[in-house]
Design an enzyme around this catalytic site. Sequence first.
Site, PDB file in Angstrom:
ATOM      1  N   GLU A 115       7.535   8.582   3.602  1.00 46.70           N
ATOM      2  CA  GLU A 115       8.438   9.509   4.298  1.00 46.70           C
ATOM      3  C   GLU A 115       8.435   9.279   5.813  1.00 46.70           C
ATOM      4  O   GLU A 115       9.470   9.398   6.466  1.00 46.70           O
ATOM      5  CB  GLU A 115       8.026  10.946   3.970  1.00 46.70           C
ATOM      6  CG  GLU A 115       8.225  11.273   2.493  1.00 46.70           C
ATOM      7  CD  GLU A 115       7.724  12.646   2.143  1.00 46.70           C
ATOM      8  OE1 GLU A 115       6.501  12.771   1.899  1.00 46.70           O
ATOM      9  OE2 GLU A 115       8.515  13.588   2.152  1.00 46.70           O
ATOM     10  N   GLU A 135       3.960  12.252  -5.478  1.00 48.29           N
ATOM     11  CA  GLU A 135       3.862  13.708  -5.371  1.00 48.29           C
ATOM     12  C   GLU A 135       4.061  14.455  -6.687  1.00 48.29           C
ATOM     13  O   GLU A 135       3.263  15.331  -7.041  1.00 48.29           O
ATOM     14  CB  GLU A 135       4.876  14.247  -4.338  1.00 48.29           C
ATOM     15  CG  GLU A 135       4.487  13.979  -2.903  1.00 48.29           C
ATOM     16  CD  GLU A 135       5.033  12.662  -2.347  1.00 48.29           C
ATOM     17  OE1 GLU A 135       5.406  11.783  -3.150  1.00 48.29           O
ATOM     18  OE2 GLU A 135       5.078  12.517  -1.118  1.00 48.29           O
TER      19      GLU A 135
HETATM   20  N1  COA Z   1      -6.332  11.096   0.778  1.00 45.67           N
HETATM   21  C1  COA Z   1      -7.618  11.032   1.135  1.00 45.67           C
HETATM   22  N2  COA Z   1      -8.368   9.919   1.030  1.00 45.67           N
HETATM   23  C2  COA Z   1      -7.763   8.819   0.540  1.00 45.67           C
HETATM   24  C3  COA Z   1      -6.421   8.804   0.160  1.00 45.67           C
HETATM   25  C4  COA Z   1      -5.679  10.021   0.299  1.00 45.67           C
HETATM   26  N3  COA Z   1      -4.397  10.083  -0.019  1.00 45.67           N
HETATM   27  N4  COA Z   1      -6.102   7.570  -0.291  1.00 45.67           N
HETATM   28  C5  COA Z   1      -7.224   6.840  -0.183  1.00 45.67           C
HETATM   29  N5  COA Z   1      -8.236   7.581   0.305  1.00 45.67           N
HETATM   30  C6  COA Z   1      -9.606   7.164   0.582  1.00 45.67           C
HETATM   31  C7  COA Z   1     -10.374   6.976  -0.724  1.00 45.67           C
HETATM   32  O1  COA Z   1     -10.890   8.210  -1.194  1.00 45.67           O
HETATM   33  C8  COA Z   1     -11.447   6.021  -0.292  1.00 45.67           C
HETATM   34  O2  COA Z   1     -12.453   6.736   0.409  1.00 45.67           O
HETATM   35  P1  COA Z   1     -14.020   6.375   0.162  1.00 45.67           P
HETATM   36  O3  COA Z   1     -14.162   4.940   0.618  1.00 45.67           O
HETATM   37  O4  COA Z   1     -14.722   7.353   1.043  1.00 45.67           O
HETATM   38  O5  COA Z   1     -14.271   6.551  -1.284  1.00 45.67           O
HETATM   39  C9  COA Z   1     -10.737   5.139   0.756  1.00 45.67           C
HETATM   40  O6  COA Z   1      -9.588   5.879   1.159  1.00 45.67           O
HETATM   41  C10 COA Z   1     -10.281   3.824   0.173  1.00 45.67           C
HETATM   42  O7  COA Z   1      -9.494   4.091  -0.974  1.00 45.67           O
HETATM   43  P2  COA Z   1      -9.757   3.414  -2.404  1.00 45.67           P
HETATM   44  O8  COA Z   1      -9.200   4.318  -3.447  1.00 45.67           O
HETATM   45  O9  COA Z   1     -11.180   3.011  -2.536  1.00 45.67           O
HETATM   46  O10 COA Z   1      -8.858   2.107  -2.257  1.00 45.67           O
HETATM   47  P3  COA Z   1      -8.172   1.298  -3.447  1.00 45.67           P
HETATM   48  O11 COA Z   1      -7.614   0.063  -2.824  1.00 45.67           O
HETATM   49  O12 COA Z   1      -9.068   1.150  -4.613  1.00 45.67           O
HETATM   50  O13 COA Z   1      -6.934   2.231  -3.914  1.00 45.67           O
HETATM   51  C11 COA Z   1      -4.990   3.602  -3.596  1.00 45.67           C
HETATM   52  C12 COA Z   1      -5.899   2.508  -3.021  1.00 45.67           C
HETATM   53  C13 COA Z   1      -3.940   3.920  -2.548  1.00 45.67           C
HETATM   54  C14 COA Z   1      -4.312   3.102  -4.892  1.00 45.67           C
HETATM   55  C15 COA Z   1      -5.841   4.839  -3.936  1.00 45.67           C
HETATM   56  O14 COA Z   1      -6.680   5.118  -2.815  1.00 45.67           O
HETATM   57  C16 COA Z   1      -5.005   6.052  -4.210  1.00 45.67           C
HETATM   58  O15 COA Z   1      -4.447   6.185  -5.303  1.00 45.67           O
HETATM   59  N6  COA Z   1      -4.911   6.975  -3.228  1.00 45.67           N
HETATM   60  C17 COA Z   1      -4.192   8.212  -3.379  1.00 45.67           C
HETATM   61  C18 COA Z   1      -2.691   7.996  -3.234  1.00 45.67           C
HETATM   62  C19 COA Z   1      -1.984   9.306  -3.350  1.00 45.67           C
HETATM   63  O16 COA Z   1      -1.828   9.869  -4.419  1.00 45.67           O
HETATM   64  N7  COA Z   1      -1.564   9.873  -2.203  1.00 45.67           N
HETATM   65  C20 COA Z   1      -0.977  11.191  -2.132  1.00 45.67           C
HETATM   66  C21 COA Z   1       0.488  11.088  -2.094  1.00 45.67           C
HETATM   67  S1  COA Z   1       1.211  12.710  -2.028  1.00 45.67           S
END
Ligand code: COA
Length: 245
Positions: A115, A135
């Site tokens: 966004e 979302e």
């Molecule tokens: N909010 C808070 N923390 C987040 C985050 C989010 N939206 N996305 C990633 N992080 C943090 C993870 O918790 C992790 O923290 P840690 O190292 O303390 O455990 C760090 O960022 C790295 O993320 P990680 O998940 O280990 O990386 P990855 O490459 O394996 O996966 C994603 C990347 C983006 C696929 C995965 O982090 C994810 O699905 N994130 C959430 C996406 C989401 O749903 N966002 C909200 C949209 S409304």
Amino acid sequence: MSAFETVLYEKKDHIAYVTLNRPQALNAYSVRMRDDLYQVLSAVKDDDEIRVAIVRGASDKAFCAGADLTEFLTAPSAIKARQIRFRRDLWRLFLSVPQPLIAAVHGYVLGSGMEIAASCDIRIASENAQFGLPEVGLGIIPGAGGTQTIPRLIGTSRSLEMLLTNRWISSAEAHTFGLVNRVVPNGQHVRAAEEIAQKIASFDPLAVREAKYAVTHGLDMSLEQGLELEKRLTLMRRRSVRTGV
Ligand code: COA
């Protein structure tokens, strides 16, 4: 360089650089980031020296991985409601910045990350960029203007498919959709955005602002009203070129 807790802000040669800076959380959009971005964008808007701004992410892996899920899961509902009001203000602020905004994106561009990019005027993506709207799968809807800005960029059915099924798209597909202007090799997105910013900054700043205004405001008008708007702006511009003011 002005350092906020979650955003880096610098200015160079009429170009502002706004860097989302929570790499440890893939630049997830938090309440703190909302407040920092609000200050930074207000500063950009009020600074006539700035002719164009680039929005980018500091993490190696992400432009922005969406809303901060740790806050999302813990905030009491009254606070959440307040956050949404504030967020709406930030998104209105984004859309009201008179100078062009260029999003330079890479890696994860999710939820509010997508966004933020959609609130900019031009989007440049690294090949490794992935776009998604998680979302609805989390029981919410995009609250950063995305239900309105994204369909205006890629159309209703593509937006709804992404939104309703959480299908992520690659940079190549985003380019086909018209979501991004250009896809560049990994790591070159900021440089490519800078080249565009330098070109924009070399032009008359008022002409640039008026052209942006005509296009962005005209889109919300009927064609007839939009043509009137363009005529008014053209006359103003001719007058100011003639009189030198
Ligand atoms: N909010 C808070 N923390 C987040 C985050 C989010 N939206 N996305 C990633 N992080 C943090 C993870 O918790 C992790 O923290 P840690 O190292 O303390 O455990 C760090 O960022 C790295 O993320 P990680 O998940 O280990 O990386 P990855 O490459 O394996 O996966 C994603 C990347 C983006 C696929 C995965 O982090 C994810 O699905 N994130 C959430 C996406 C989401 O749903 N966002 C909200 C949209 S409304």
